[in-house]
Scaffold this motif. Structure first.
Motif: not given
Lengths: 375, 104
Positions: A246, A244, B7, A121, B23, A248, B1-2, B11, A132, A124, B21
């Protein structure tokens, strides 16, 4: 965001020898031992270490005792006020001596199958040419530059994410983020259990499908079994920040590091208020039996209690899965518990081939990393 | 992000991706992320890739139902929804869409 922390129950405490619902654990029967021998053999021949086998064995024994792993609403009360991030003194200039004792661990074992991806993941893309994993690399490089310390980054990869993750990290070789022996903590895998016989399931059509990931509670056996725990301690690293891949927003916050170090606690969890979008996510609660904090995932909630589970006004906090851990105290705790943290077992009922609902029914055992708060 | 909705928001210009790095939600959003609801046509990453990315900087909520595709230069403000009852993909042309429900 808020934080909560607590101490592990020492293994000598009577509580540590009780099951999730307070029944004393019966001693392992001869029959269980015999059944487990087949799992041990399967795991040993697949190269799994002692730590992984012991952790799986503990969950398997709970399954044999017919523990459901359920946490009933009547056994818990909601969590009240927790210390808020706003109450912690802000420490914007990173403390060099503390940072040099810290490691950032990213849980990177997940495939993006929920979104139709075949690969990790974390590969992505977020923006053109930036995924990521790139963001994680940039964050750690930035932290190192700002603090002038070589904060370590460890990726907990699974068998399904290791190869592609390492291939992508090649471009960060100059920054020291490419060598597997420097950046990778490889997750274990555990056998799926035939739901009828409670023996290791066999699936000649695809032997890979006989294995499943053990949940992120595997961090503990993986960090011990891989030798990383001893290696980090020998390097003088004692604070681990785990999140995790994912997520961020999960960046090491030097203020929380300082707070955690000052607290002397073995474990700290960053929690936040649940919103309407978080109804399905696990929540924090207080166990009535001993007043300790626990985590309840949806798989641990009896069906009749689902309404209470989803009541975000009642159970207000969820686990961001951003955890802080004192590695030296983890080592002590593991030594006291014969190398195993007594994490509650989470039971998932599936079929051996997830895409074929008529294939052999199996039980997959999991544990949650954050559950180390309530052994 | 699930989810693919997460997403799509990430984006878009609703978020800033910084050089270090990090966000962050764009400052104009004052801490409030856009609420995105996509129909089952967009469960997979490939499917939102063919949807395209509109400007969501000033969008409070976006709902998409049925197969559509955003041209580049689509700007959404306030609460906007698009619906295409057909099974053939319809295009949303460049321009500003503000507090409206569009049936294609």
């Amino acid at each position: 965001m808020a934080c909560c922390y607590w101490y592990h129950i020492p293994n000598s405490s009577p509580l540590a020898r009780r099951g999730l619902f307070g029944q004393p654990l019966c001693s392992t029967s001869y029959q269980t031992m015999e059944k487990f021998a087949a799992f041990e053999k399967k795991m040993t021949s697949a190269g799994m270490g002692d730590a992984a086998i012991r952790a799986f064995r503990r969950s398997y024994e709970a399954l044999i005792r017919r523990e459901t792993g359920m946490i009933a609403e009547t056994s818990i009360t909601p969590v009240g006020g927790l210390p808020s991030i706003g109450d912690i003194s802000q420490n914007l200039t990173a403390d060099r001596s503390l940072l040099s004792q810290a490691v950032v661990i990213k849980l990177n074992g997940g495939l993006g199958t929920g979104m139709g991806l075949q690969g990790p993941k974390s590969l992505l893309s977020v923006r053109d040419g930036v995924n990521f994993l790139d963001l994680m690399a940039r964050q750690i490089i930035d932290l190192r530059t700002r603090s002038g310390t070589a904060v370590r980054l460890l990726l907990m990869n699974s068998f399904s994410t290791s190869k592609e993750t390492l291939a992508h990290l090649e471009q960060y070789r100059a920054e020291g983020l490419a060598e597997p022996s420097e950046v990778e903590l490889l997750q274990n895998r555990i056998p799926k259990i035939d739901a009828q016989t409670l023996e290791p399931v066999t699936w000649p059509a695809d032997h890979e499908l006989e294995w499943c990931p053990p949940g992120h509670g595997d961090l503990y056996p993986a960090i011990v079994g891989s030798g990383w725990l001893d290696r980090l301690l020998a390097e003088g690293v004692k604070y681990a920040f785990i999140s995790n891949s994912d997520n961020l927003g999960a960046i090491l916050d030097p203020s929380i590091l300082l707070h955690f170090a000052d607290s002397g606690a073995p474990f700290l969890m960053e929690v936040t208020q649940r919103t309407a979008a978080d109804r399905k996510g696990g929540h924090l609660a207080v166990r009535k039996a001993d007043g300790r904090l626990l985590l309840r995932e949806v798989a641990q909630c009896p069906e009749n209690d689902l309404e209470a589970f989803q009541d975000i006004g009642l159970h207000r906090y969820f686990n961001t899965n951003n955890l802080w851990m004192r590695l030296d105290l983890l080592k002590k705790q593991l030594a006291a518990g014969a190398g195993v943290l007594p994490l509650p077992m989470i039971r998932n009922n599936k079929t051996v081939d997830p895409r074929d609902k008529t294939s052999t029914p199996v039980v997959q055992l999991e544990s949650a990393m954050g559950a180390a708060s309530h052994p | 992000v699930k989810t693919t909705s997460d997403l799509l928001a990430l984006r878009s210009d609703a978020y800033d991706v910084l050089e270090d790095g990090q966000v962050r939600l764009a400052s104009a959003r004052q801490g409030v992320p856009p609420v995105i609801t996509l129909s089952d046509d967009y469960k997979l990453v490939d499917q939102i890739e063919s949807l395209g990315v509109p400007s969501l900087l000033h969008c409070s909520s976006l709902a998409v139902k049925g197969p559509i595709r955003f041209d580049s230069g689509v700007v959404l403000r306030g609460n906007v929804s698009f619906e295409n009852p057909d099974s053939t993909t319809k295009t949303v042309h460049a321009g500003l869409y503000e507090n409206e429900s569009v049936r294609l």
